[in-house]
Write an enzyme that holds these catalytic residues in place. Structure first.
Site, PDB file in Angstrom:
ATOM      1  N   PHE A 220       0.833  -1.196   0.000  1.00 15.61           N
ATOM      2  CA  PHE A 220       0.000   0.000   0.000  1.00 15.61           C
ATOM      3  C   PHE A 220       0.874   1.254   0.000  1.00 15.61           C
ATOM      4  O   PHE A 220       1.848   1.338   0.758  1.00 15.61           O
ATOM      5  CB  PHE A 220      -0.899   0.050   1.241  1.00 15.61           C
ATOM      6  CG  PHE A 220      -1.973  -0.990   1.272  1.00 15.61           C
ATOM      7  CD1 PHE A 220      -3.155  -0.803   0.576  1.00 15.61           C
ATOM      8  CD2 PHE A 220      -1.805  -2.154   2.010  1.00 15.61           C
ATOM      9  CE1 PHE A 220      -4.160  -1.757   0.618  1.00 15.61           C
ATOM     10  CE2 PHE A 220      -2.805  -3.113   2.055  1.00 15.61           C
ATOM     11  CZ  PHE A 220      -3.984  -2.911   1.348  1.00 15.61           C
ATOM     12  N   ASP A 221       0.506   2.208  -0.833  1.00 12.21           N
ATOM     13  CA  ASP A 221       1.037   3.558  -0.670  1.00 12.21           C
ATOM     14  C   ASP A 221       0.405   4.141   0.600  1.00 12.21           C
ATOM     15  O   ASP A 221      -0.649   3.676   1.042  1.00 12.21           O
ATOM     16  CB  ASP A 221       0.679   4.393  -1.899  1.00 12.21           C
ATOM     17  CG  ASP A 221       1.101   5.844  -1.751  1.00 12.21           C
ATOM     18  OD1 ASP A 221       2.238   6.074  -1.317  1.00 12.21           O
ATOM     19  OD2 ASP A 221       0.280   6.723  -2.055  1.00 12.21           O
TER      20      ASP A 221
END
Length: 717
Positions: A407-408
């Site tokens: 995930f960013d």
């Protein structure tokens, strides 16, 4: 949900991957959804009339047959070429099928109960011929054309079987076979149509007419296709939005579930985005049109799903290749039975020919080839209903193998919008009002977060005189005859205002990754304000759902370590890699692929594009995502709900289960009846029931994908 910017974000989705669409002049009738079980000249199955190669990000995507989608022409292409395969255009209506069944039943009764004389035989043959003419003339002609072209579709096999049955005196069975075949095909067509209409129903959401304000200020109802960009359109309470636009007047709540899958209505006010097909729940709205007919978000969703179903999934390609060999092989076996069995095994010629004809009827791989596209299209439609746009059947099928998701942080795990999360005052009663007055004058995101967090003013704010912004430091101005400064740590140090007390107060917040802003006056810091990016409401649940599926969550971010660790801990993510440049994120994904296996990436920004491309499957946040991220990703989550990542995996696992079930059903039934036919225990009408029954079973099983998904965590690995 923040829907602003969704139109711009989706404007270029699939524009590079899929064929261009010209503006239409009439409201489209339905999407092109092709669910075929028919053999083509090269032995495969084509899903559209105009095949083209689609540039694939990876070789696993394979070739796609992409038709011309301008206007979403409604083509249920269940036969390909001139008559090879299931040519539903050759099928009669229900009345003729019913009359054909009655005639075939009469022929059977005459054969069973009538005396063994030529008048009765002649009457029975005439009834059988009438049944075939009523129920199967079109199929018979289609089969003859297929044989002339050397194609072995089901209509060709039926033509051979009926002709052979008549030739050996089994005319009652020939009639019953053709009538039952026509009946089963009509039933199958209706069942397959459910998958097509699951997507086609989206088109009905967009109204044909729109209320447009003309130059003289009057409101007129015009076709939605005639509305131009920039026109002002009125949407009444309870009405659907005809085109994409932005609110210019009024406030209301709008049901956007048809576009984003979000079940709760979204409040709309001046400047907010509206999507075609969404429902205005409460009050009248006026909007400025930002996307004409054929180019709205709803149009693009439909095209994305259409083009996605044209990309054949790995299992579907495997089944197609198997079916291309299977049908000719069974045809060869039938010839061997008809000719070789009497010569080598001493069978009676008529008995051998009859068994061979039964084999031909059973031979059609319709159920086998139908087993995959119906399931895949139903899965894609179910995902679209939930606001998940999957750009191909390959990604739907492969998502079940995801073992890690990266995930960013900003805009993905967090909202991407800073908010005030803490404040402390150091002996000044005026600090609150002065900070609010200064912050409201600044357009910096941190200042805006402070102004919003301090809340509405409790009376008149003090006047700010000689307001000045200093880039990289903060803002200042005269308030009540004193010079007040609202700035960062560096500016406070430059002004000589940094003390141990301020350091201790700031350190507590900075250790949690918060950005701290200070308010100073008369040579001392009077207050501090801590601002931080907050978690998305669904982030914790999304990470927990992934863990329940046996998937490892990881955070990859360009943000500094303290902020990344704080957000990761709050979301339940153990592994964090911070201070990453875009190329570093791409390298991190490659390392995760070696460590965990299939790795997905979820992000929303331009700097996420290289990682999205490197990942086995890329998830883009659709509502606030950038054009580049959405074009690079394989799956677009329209409402930015992170739980949709786990939902995609569960949907993929369900799809795989149904695919395996369908293939087992289709092959199992075929093998049983092939054995019965060789043993002389199967009749022709039983063969038709077996073939069509298997087809209906796999279609019905595939359509289960349209139902609501099971509880989280279900689904085999």
């Amino acid at each position: 949900m923040d829907s602003n910017g969704a139109i711009a974000a989706f404007n270029r989705v699939d524009c590079k991957d899929f064929m261009p669409v010209e503006p239409t002049t009439a409201r489209p009738a339905g999407p092109r959804i092709s669910l075929s079980c028919c053999s083509t000249e090269d032995g495969g199955c084509a899903s559209t009339a105009n095949p083209a190669r689609r540039s694939a990000k990876r070789s696993g995507e394979g070739d796609a047959s992409v038709g011309a989608h301008a206007g979403h022409e409604h083509v249920h292409d269940h036969s390909h070429g001139d008559g090879d395969g299931h040519d539903h255009s050759a099928l009669p209506g229900w009345a003729r099928i019913g009359a054909g069944l009655l005639a075939a039943t009469g022929a059977e009764l005459l054969h069973l109960l009538g005396p063994d004389t030529w008048p009765w035989h002649t009457a029975g043959m005439l009834l059988a011929a009438v049944a075939i003419l009523l129920a199967g003339l079109g199929v018979y002609q289609s089969g003859v054309r297929s044989l002339v072209r050397g194609r072995l579709g089901i209509s060709a096999l039926m033509a051979v079987a009926v002709t052979g049955a008549f030739a050996i005196g089994q005319w009652p069975e020939a009639a019953m076979v053709m009538a039952l075949y026509a009946l089963a095909e009509r039933i199958e067509e209706g069942a397959v149509g459910r998958a097509r209409h699951a997507i086609g129903a989206l088109l009905a959401l967009s109204p044909d007419q729109a209320e447009v304000q003309s130059a003289d200020g009057q409101w007129r109802s015009v076709p939605a296709t005639d509305v131009a960009l920039g026109d002002t359109v009125r949407i009444r309470p309870g009405g659907r939005v005809p085109l994409d636009g932005s609110v210019t007047r009024g406030t209301s709540a709008v049901d956007e579930s048809s576009v984003t899958g979000e079940s709760l209505a979204v409040d709309k006010a001046l400047g907010d985005a509206l999507f075609a097909g969404t429902l205005n729940a409460h009050a009248e709205l006026e909007m400025r049109v930002t996307a004409a007919s054929g180019h709205t978000t709803l149009d693009r969703i439909i095209r994305a799903v259409e083009d996605a179903q044209a990309t054949r999934a790995p299992t579907q390609r495997l089944v197609d290749r198997f079916a291309a060999v299977y049908t000719p092989a069974v045809f060869a076996i039938a010839v061997l039975v008809a000719v070789g069995a009497p010569l080598l095994l001493g069978w009676a010629w008529l008995d051998a020919i009859y068994r061979a004809l039964v084999l031909l009827v059973i031979a059609c791989p319709c159920a086998l080839v139908l087993s995959t596209p119906v399931t895949v299209v139903s899965g894609l439609a179910a995902a679209a209903r939930r606001g998940i746009l999957i750009k191909g059947g390959a990604w739907l099928e492969q998502a079940r193998g995801i073992r890690a998701v990266a995930f960013d942080k900003t805009g993905t795990i967090t909202t991407g919008r800073p908010v005030l999360v803490g404040q402390s005052a150091f002996g000044s009663d005026a600090a609150h009002d002065v900070a609010l007055a200064l912050a409201r004058r600044s357009d910096h995101p941190v200042s805006q977060a402070i102004a919003l967090g301090l809340g509405p003013q409790q009376g008149a704010l003090p006047e700010v005189i000689d307001f000045t912004a200093h880039a990289g430091r903060g803002v200042e101005g005269w308030v009540g005859g004193e010079r007040w400064t609202l700035g960062n740590r560096r500016w406070m140090r430059e002004l000589g205002l940094w003390t141990e007390t301020v350091e201790a107060a700031a350190a507590e917040h900075e250790a949690q990754g918060r950005s701290v802003t200070f308010l100073a006056e008369r040579g001392a810091v009077r207050a501090l304000f801590a601002v931080a990016d907050t978690l998305r409401p669904q982030a914790i649940a999304a990470v927990a759902e992934l863990r329940a599926l046996g998937i490892t969550p990881i955070m990859l971010t360009g943000d500094h370590g303290a902020a990344a660790q704080t957000a990761a801990r709050a979301a339940g993510i153990d592994e964090v890699q911070a201070d990453l440049l875009p190329e570093h994120k791409q390298g991190a994904i490659a390392a995760l692929q070696k460590l965990h296996g299939m790795t997905a990436m979820a992000g929303d920004g331009i700097n996420d594009a290289p990682a999205l491309a490197q990942a086995d499957i890329g998830f883009a946040m659709g509502a606030a995502g950038t054009d580049v991220a959405m074009e690079t990703a394989d799956v677009v989550i329209m409402n930015d709900d992170l739980r949709r990542v786990a939902e995609t995996v569960r949907l993929s696992r369900r799809t795989h289960q149904v695919l395996v079930q369908n293939i087992a059903l289709a092959l199992g039934i075929k093998l049983v009846f092939l054995a019965l036919a060789l043993a002389g225990q199967a009749t022709m009408w039983m063969a038709v029931f077996a073939d069509m029954g298997a087809s209906l079973l796999v279609v019905a099983n595939g359509l289960r994908m349209l139902r609501a998904e099971p509880a989280q965590g279900q689904g085999a690995h």
